[in-house]
Write a protein that holds these residues in place. Structure first.
Motif, PDB file in Angstrom:
ATOM      1  N   ARG A 179      14.842  -3.091  14.755  1.00  0.00           N
ATOM      2  CA  ARG A 179      14.664  -1.652  14.989  1.00  0.00           C
ATOM      3  C   ARG A 179      14.309  -0.936  13.673  1.00  0.00           C
ATOM      4  N   GLY A 180      13.257  -0.112  13.729  1.00  0.00           N
ATOM      5  CA  GLY A 180      12.859   0.645  12.554  1.00  0.00           C
ATOM      6  C   GLY A 180      12.063  -0.132  11.533  1.00  0.00           C
ATOM      7  N   HIS A 181      11.620  -1.348  11.879  1.00  0.00           N
ATOM      8  CA  HIS A 181      10.871  -2.203  10.962  1.00  0.00           C
ATOM      9  C   HIS A 181       9.606  -2.721  11.651  1.00  0.00           C
ATOM     10  N   PRO A 228       7.694   3.630  15.757  1.00  0.00           N
ATOM     11  CA  PRO A 228       8.835   4.393  15.232  1.00  0.00           C
ATOM     12  C   PRO A 228      10.083   4.179  16.074  1.00  0.00           C
ATOM     13  N   ALA A 229      11.220   4.437  15.458  1.00  0.00           N
ATOM     14  CA  ALA A 229      12.487   4.352  16.162  1.00  0.00           C
ATOM     15  C   ALA A 229      13.077   5.757  16.252  1.00  0.00           C
ATOM     16  N   VAL A 230      13.123   6.286  17.444  1.00  0.00           N
ATOM     17  CA  VAL A 230      13.693   7.623  17.631  1.00  0.00           C
ATOM     18  C   VAL A 230      15.160   7.616  17.213  1.00  0.00           C
ATOM     19  N   LEU A 231      15.861   6.546  17.571  1.00  0.00           N
ATOM     20  CA  LEU A 231      17.226   6.332  17.101  1.00  0.00           C
ATOM     21  C   LEU A 231      17.173   5.287  15.999  1.00  0.00           C
ATOM     22  N   GLU A 273       6.066  -5.897  -1.390  1.00  0.00           N
ATOM     23  CA  GLU A 273       5.594  -4.539  -1.631  1.00  0.00           C
ATOM     24  C   GLU A 273       4.842  -3.999  -0.418  1.00  0.00           C
ATOM     25  N   ALA A 274       4.037  -4.856   0.209  1.00  0.00           N
ATOM     26  CA  ALA A 274       3.302  -4.424   1.405  1.00  0.00           C
ATOM     27  C   ALA A 274       4.267  -4.049   2.525  1.00  0.00           C
ATOM     28  N   ALA A 275       5.324  -4.839   2.702  1.00  0.00           N
ATOM     29  CA  ALA A 275       6.297  -4.549   3.762  1.00  0.00           C
ATOM     30  C   ALA A 275       7.055  -3.261   3.472  1.00  0.00           C
ATOM     31  N   PHE A 276       7.539  -3.126   2.241  1.00  0.00           N
ATOM     32  CA  PHE A 276       8.296  -1.924   1.886  1.00  0.00           C
ATOM     33  C   PHE A 276       7.428  -0.669   2.004  1.00  0.00           C
ATOM     34  N   ALA A 277       6.152  -0.790   1.664  1.00  0.00           N
ATOM     35  CA  ALA A 277       5.259   0.369   1.680  1.00  0.00           C
ATOM     36  C   ALA A 277       4.990   0.868   3.094  1.00  0.00           C
ATOM     37  N   ARG A 278       5.193   0.023   4.101  1.00  0.00           N
ATOM     38  CA  ARG A 278       4.956   0.449   5.485  1.00  0.00           C
ATOM     39  C   ARG A 278       6.035   1.407   5.989  1.00  0.00           C
ATOM     40  N   LEU A 279       7.181   1.429   5.307  1.00  0.00           N
ATOM     41  CA  LEU A 279       8.279   2.279   5.738  1.00  0.00           C
ATOM     42  C   LEU A 279       8.353   3.533   4.860  1.00  0.00           C
ATOM     43  N   SER A 280       8.732   4.632   5.464  1.00  0.00           N
ATOM     44  CA  SER A 280       9.012   5.825   4.676  1.00  0.00           C
ATOM     45  C   SER A 280      10.334   5.614   3.934  1.00  0.00           C
TER      46      SER A 280
END
Length: 272
Positions: A65-67, A72-75, A178-185
């Motif tokens: 969830r959230g990854h 997006p994950a509303v919760l 870095e690519a993975a981390f950059a996908r998340l806010s």
């Protein structure tokens, strides 16, 4: 081998997962559920998942969830939601006592799943993750409490490179991180990061009731892992596999060595 992408509708999130099935299941073929760490996604397991499927095992790899694709994950991810999400995956896919493989946050999640339902799984492999039941000093508790606020002070554009350098030792692994981390806010990453803390619940008498594998990179300096995992191995009287030249993301820094250790472990687990 064949692979398919499956979605599992959940409260506030649609979970995406990859289901890899062998062409010829082995006589001792197992189902393996692989859980990634905070800020990453299921692609970190690609090399090990393919190796296990080639051995005749079915491998299920969700984006938590959230990854990754489970956004997006509303919760947002919390410890409670991650536990419920993973239980839903096991139920929807009708997995039969899968072997749990977890890295970092995924390792904390896997430990908690076994602790809550030991009969629901047949083995536990934990990579570069703190020991949920292990002791925590006052200084370690303070460090955990300050980690999130400290990361909020890092400028957004610098967060992904900073986390990648702290996680990986080899250039390919750092690029993947870095690519993975950059996908998340920043907020998405911090929500995942803080989900780890509730899993840390010291219990000196707890022992893992399943076959246990512990793996870490010898250059992992994330949190308390370098000290807690050796202590955990001693408490459980199991060998700790320390992979030379690897950092926190041992499966990316040393894909072949990590795959070999996981393959050997899964093969030892009785299919009955």
């Amino acid at each position: 081998m064949s692979r398919s992408v499956t979605t599992v509708p959940l409260a506030g999130c649609t979970l995406h997962l990859t289901d890899i099935r062998p062409d010829r299941p082995s006589a001792n073929g197992r189902e393996v559920l692989m859980l990634h760490g905070a800020g990453m996604d299921g692609t970190v397991w690609e090399h090990q998942a393919r190796a296990l499927a080639a051995d005749g095992h079915r491998v299920v790899v969700p984006d938590l969830r959230g990854h990754g694709a489970s956004r997006p994950a509303v919760l947002p991810p919390t410890a409670e939601r991650l536990l419920a999400d993973t239980a839903a995956v096991v139920d929807v896919l009708r997995l039969d006592r899968p072997v749990l493989v977890g890295h970092s946050l995924g390792g904390n999640l896997a430990q908690a799943l076994v602790r809550s339902d030991p009969r629901g799984f047949s083995g536990l492999a934990v990579l570069d993750s703190a020991w949920n039941a292990g002791p925590l000093t006052r200084a370690e508790r303070l460090a955990l409490a300050l980690a999130g606020p400290g990361l909020r002070l890092v400028p957004s554009r610098r967060l992904a490179p900073l986390l990648a350098r702290a996680s990986a030792e080899t250039p390919p692994a750092r690029a993947a991180c870095e690519a993975a981390f950059a996908r998340l806010s920043r907020d998405e990453f911090l929500a995942a990061w803080t989900a780890t803390t509730p899993f840390l619940s010291p219990d000196p008498g707890h022992r893992t009731p399943l076959p246990l594998l512990l793996v870490r990179g010898d250059r992992d300096r994330t949190g308390t892992i370098a000290t807690s995992m050796p202590s955990w191995a001693r408490a459980e009287s199991v060998a700790e596999h320390v992979v030379p030249g690897a950092g926190h993301v041992v499966m990316l820094d040393a894909p072949e060595a990590t795959a070999a250790v996981l393959r050997g472990f899964v093969e030892t687990i009785d299919g009955g």
